[in-house]
Design a protein around this motif. Structure first.
Motif, PDB file in Angstrom:
ATOM      1  N   GLY A  85      -3.098   5.417   0.606  1.00 31.34           N
ATOM      2  CA  GLY A  85      -2.943   4.062   1.121  1.00 31.34           C
ATOM      3  C   GLY A  85      -2.245   3.099   0.173  1.00 31.34           C
ATOM      4  N   HIS A  86      -1.921   3.572  -1.028  1.00 32.72           N
ATOM      5  CA  HIS A  86      -1.299   2.665  -2.007  1.00 32.72           C
ATOM      6  C   HIS A  86      -0.484   3.513  -2.978  1.00 32.72           C
ATOM      7  N   LEU A  87       0.724   3.831  -2.575  1.00 33.68           N
ATOM      8  CA  LEU A  87       1.590   4.692  -3.395  1.00 33.68           C
ATOM      9  C   LEU A  87       2.973   4.051  -3.483  1.00 33.68           C
ATOM     10  N   HIS A  88       3.385   3.730  -4.710  1.00 37.09           N
ATOM     11  CA  HIS A  88       4.689   3.082  -4.891  1.00 37.09           C
ATOM     12  C   HIS A  88       5.814   4.103  -4.875  1.00 37.09           C
ATOM     13  N   ASP A  89       5.662   5.160  -5.673  1.00 38.14           N
ATOM     14  CA  ASP A  89       6.645   6.233  -5.699  1.00 38.14           C
ATOM     15  C   ASP A  89       6.021   7.429  -6.396  1.00 38.14           C
ATOM     16  N   TYR A 238       3.427   2.403   1.490  1.00 41.80           N
ATOM     17  CA  TYR A 238       4.087   1.781   0.337  1.00 41.80           C
ATOM     18  C   TYR A 238       3.562   0.359   0.195  1.00 41.80           C
ATOM     19  N   PRO A 239       2.875   0.061  -0.908  1.00 44.65           N
ATOM     20  CA  PRO A 239       2.219  -1.240  -1.038  1.00 44.65           C
ATOM     21  C   PRO A 239       3.165  -2.306  -1.573  1.00 44.65           C
ATOM     22  N   GLY A 240       4.204  -2.614  -0.817  1.00 43.35           N
ATOM     23  CA  GLY A 240       5.111  -3.669  -1.224  1.00 43.35           C
ATOM     24  C   GLY A 240       6.424  -3.124  -1.702  1.00 43.35           C
ATOM     25  N   MET A 300       2.122  -7.704   4.795  1.00 45.65           N
ATOM     26  CA  MET A 300       2.802  -8.331   3.655  1.00 45.65           C
ATOM     27  C   MET A 300       1.957  -8.188   2.399  1.00 45.65           C
ATOM     28  N   LYS A 301       2.623  -7.749   1.328  1.00 47.28           N
ATOM     29  CA  LYS A 301       1.929  -7.557   0.051  1.00 47.28           C
ATOM     30  C   LYS A 301       2.048  -8.814  -0.800  1.00 47.28           C
ATOM     31  N   LEU A 302       0.911  -9.261  -1.300  1.00 49.04           N
ATOM     32  CA  LEU A 302       0.868 -10.356  -2.263  1.00 49.04           C
ATOM     33  C   LEU A 302       0.066  -9.885  -3.470  1.00 49.04           C
ATOM     34  N   GLU A 386      -6.480  -5.000  -2.033  1.00 49.79           N
ATOM     35  CA  GLU A 386      -5.884  -3.850  -2.704  1.00 49.79           C
ATOM     36  C   GLU A 386      -6.489  -3.746  -4.105  1.00 49.79           C
ATOM     37  N   HIS A 387      -7.099  -2.647  -4.396  1.00 47.35           N
ATOM     38  CA  HIS A 387      -7.757  -2.304  -5.676  1.00 47.35           C
ATOM     39  C   HIS A 387      -9.225  -2.745  -5.706  1.00 47.35           C
ATOM     40  N   GLY A 388      -9.505  -4.052  -5.802  1.00 46.40           N
ATOM     41  CA  GLY A 388     -10.899  -4.517  -5.817  1.00 46.40           C
ATOM     42  C   GLY A 388     -11.745  -3.798  -6.853  1.00 46.40           C
ATOM     43  N   THR A 448      -3.793   6.334  -4.866  1.00 51.45           N
ATOM     44  CA  THR A 448      -3.621   6.534  -6.307  1.00 51.45           C
ATOM     45  C   THR A 448      -2.924   5.390  -7.040  1.00 51.45           C
ATOM     46  N   ASP A 449      -2.134   4.565  -6.316  1.00 47.17           N
ATOM     47  CA  ASP A 449      -1.262   3.604  -6.998  1.00 47.17           C
ATOM     48  C   ASP A 449      -0.151   4.340  -7.754  1.00 47.17           C
ATOM     49  N   SER A 450       0.156   5.581  -7.375  1.00 52.89           N
ATOM     50  CA  SER A 450       1.232   6.333  -8.024  1.00 52.89           C
ATOM     51  C   SER A 450       2.487   5.460  -8.039  1.00 52.89           C
TER      52      SER A 450
HETATM   53 ZN   LIG Z   1       0.082  -1.009  -6.843  1.00 51.02          ZN
END
Ligand SMILES: [Zn+2]
Length: 556
Positions: A85-89, A238-240, A300-302, A386-388, A448-450
């Protein structure tokens, strides 16, 4: 009686309407369906990219025709396709690769090697996908370390999404001195002697202009998706990311090149006011929630604070980072402007997903979401935190009242010992309290926030089940969750996050045929096996997108 007759007739009609046999049948499998009863099946039939039967061998064999492809799994385990749910690349890139460094000496050797290939004055940049917790010293490299191997080349060590470390030549190149004022929403760090140590946090990074990253292409996205498929991922969010990336994904869908289902949050870095946000959305030409089961806009990501080294806390950091009890992290977007933007997005019908790590950051998010909710309810619209990392007991009821979904990752798995350094043991051990979130009835979607944390989804399951970390042992054992819950977090809960729980996230007739084959039963194998298990096969929309046996080697 009448109902029974009606449904018998309906069943006959269904059979009559489906003369067409399955495209694929999967037999001799241990299928963990992750349906509401967590039922186990033996076989699966797939047609037109969807599951059409899930049950016994007999149920499924009936649907096999002469052209049906049969996959005999010899008792291997099948789970729904995994999601992040939160992967940049996927990490990597043209910079200096530090992902395999295990000590400060390894980092310096890698930088020195690049210096040897460069001319004096050339700027040297590293990839971001590494963390000091992977080094035996459990600390960052600093300016003076880098100076020993790069006296004449500006070096920018990029670490994760929030941090640069510069050597002396780089500080000089960008005119950063002890007199440079602390930028709003950022931090220029000093060592215990009051000297610059080269570290720039969050918006302080804007003091530096790096050479432009190579343009993202269809080929690059394809290569990344293939790596992710091999780890068992079939859906990512993709989180933003900018609109250009969304257009590339749409092009890939049109050309039939996607092997990954993608939800993308948009991100407009400079939209710091309602007006700026309204204009940015208008010029993007993108509508809230547009898309289909392959590519979808997810909101929208903030962001309101930093990461490991800048998460914004109610209480000061542990010393020496606490700077005598004064440093509480970095507030990257102030309350007034942030609330203004959040309310505007709500008026325009957008969903908001906000990066918030520390408890003070969560306070800011709650205040803004509550203000927006007062104008137009956000309940049932699956706005997210996101994260918390560090929620406080007083925050849970407020989060609940807003019906928030929690997007949680396994940062602790990678960074555990560093978080003890930054925040002290109590906060570090509570980081991302998944057990607390579940006990209070929140839907938690995992990831993962990869490339901040490496992308394998089985590591997320392993960490959430054991609370084990790469280099710091078990941390916060009271936050362990069951394997069933961890599997839900990596499948159906992620589908819920993107309003897609009716079409994916479990193996049930009618749903998209996304699945992963594993060599062992993830519900009963020894715990350590979850972390080390290779993926045997990944199927997306009924097509095999990864097959370990065909590659001749396991994994990538
Ligand atoms: Zn992130």
């Amino acid at each position: 009686m009448r109902f029974a007759l009606a449904s018998a007739v309906a069943a006959l009609v269904l059979f009559a309407q489906r003369p067409q046999p399955a495209d694929v049948v999967v037999l001799n499998a241990h299928v963990i369906t992750v349906d509401p009863r967590f039922s186990i099946a033996r076989a699966i039939a797939i047609a037109d990219g969807r599951f059409v039967a899930v049950g016994s061998e007999a149920d499924v064999r009936r649907l096999a025709g002469p052209k049906t492809q049969t996959i005999d799994l010899h008792g291997q385990t099948v789970i729904p396709g995994l999601a992040d749910g939160h992967l940049h690349d996927a990490g990597g890139g043209p910079g200096v690769d530090l992902s395999r460094a295990r000590s400060i000496a390894d980092v310096l050797r890698a930088v020195a090697e690049r210096v040897g290939q460069s001319r004096p004055g050339d700027v040297i940049v590293t990839n971001s996908d590494w963390h000091e917790a992977q080094l035996t010293e459990h600390r960052l490299v600093y300016r003076r370390d880098l100076d020993t191997v790069a006296p004449n080349n500006p070096v920018v060590v990029v670490r994760g999404g929030h941090e640069y470390i510069l050597n002396s030549a780089a500080l000089a190149k960008w005119h950063i001195t002890k007199n440079t004022p602390q930028p709003a929403g950022g931090r220029i760090t000093r060592d215990s002697a009051g000297e610059l140590n080269g570290e720039l946090i969050d918006r302080a990074k804007s003091l530096v202009t790096l050479p432009p990253a190579p343009r993202l292409t269809v080929e690059e996205l394809q290569a990344q998706h293939r790596k992710l498929n091999a780890a068992g991922l079939t859906s990512i969010r993709y989180p933003g990311a900018p609109v250009e990336q969304y257009r590339l994904l749409q092009e890939m869908e049109q050309r039939g090149l996607l092997t990954m289902r993608v939800s993308q949050l948009l991100r407009f870095n400079s939209a710091d006011s309602a007006d700026a946000m309204r204009q940015a959305i208008a010029s993007s030409g993108v509508r809230a929630d547009e898309g289909d089961e392959w590519v979808r806009i997810g909101g929208m990501k903030l962001a309101v604070d930093g990461g490991f080294e800048g998460g914004w806390m109610r209480e000061a950091y542990a010393e020496p980072w606490g700077e005598h009890g004064t440093f509480r992290g970095v507030n990257t977007m102030k309350q007034a402007a942030y609330t203004d933007v959040v309310k505007e997005l709500n008026r325009e019908g957008w969903r908001v997903a906000t990066h918030a790590v520390g408890d003070a950051a969560i306070d800011e998010v709650l205040a803004a979401y509550e203000a927006a909710d007062a104008e137009r309810s956000i309940r049932g619209r699956r706005w997210t935190l996101e994260h918390g990392f560090i929620p406080q007991p007083d925050q849970f009821p407020r989060m609940k009242a807003l019906d928030l979904v929690i997007s949680a990752q396994d940062h602790l798995y990678l960074a555990g010992p560093s978080l003890v350094n930054y925040w002290g043991a109590a906060r570090a051990n509570r980081t991302t309290p998944v057990r607390d979130y579940l006990d209070r009835g929140f839907v938690v979607a995992g990831g993962t926030d990869s490339a901040v944390v490496p992308y394998p989804p089985l590591w997320v399951i392993y960490h959430f089940v054991t609370r084990d970390t790469i280099s710091g042992g078990v941390m916060g054992a009271e936050q362990k969750i069951s394997r069933e819950d961890a599997l839900r977090i990596e499948t159906i809960n992620n589908a819920y996050l993107t309003f897609e729980e009716r079409i994916k996230g479990s193996i049930e007739p009618g749903k998209l045929a996304d699945l992963v084959v594993l060599p062992e039963d993830i519900l009963t194998c020894p715990e350590k096996h979850i972390e080390q298990m290779p993926v045997s096969m990944t199927i997306v929309g009924g097509k095999v997108v990864y097959d370990a046996s065909r590659k001749g080697l396991r994994g990538e």
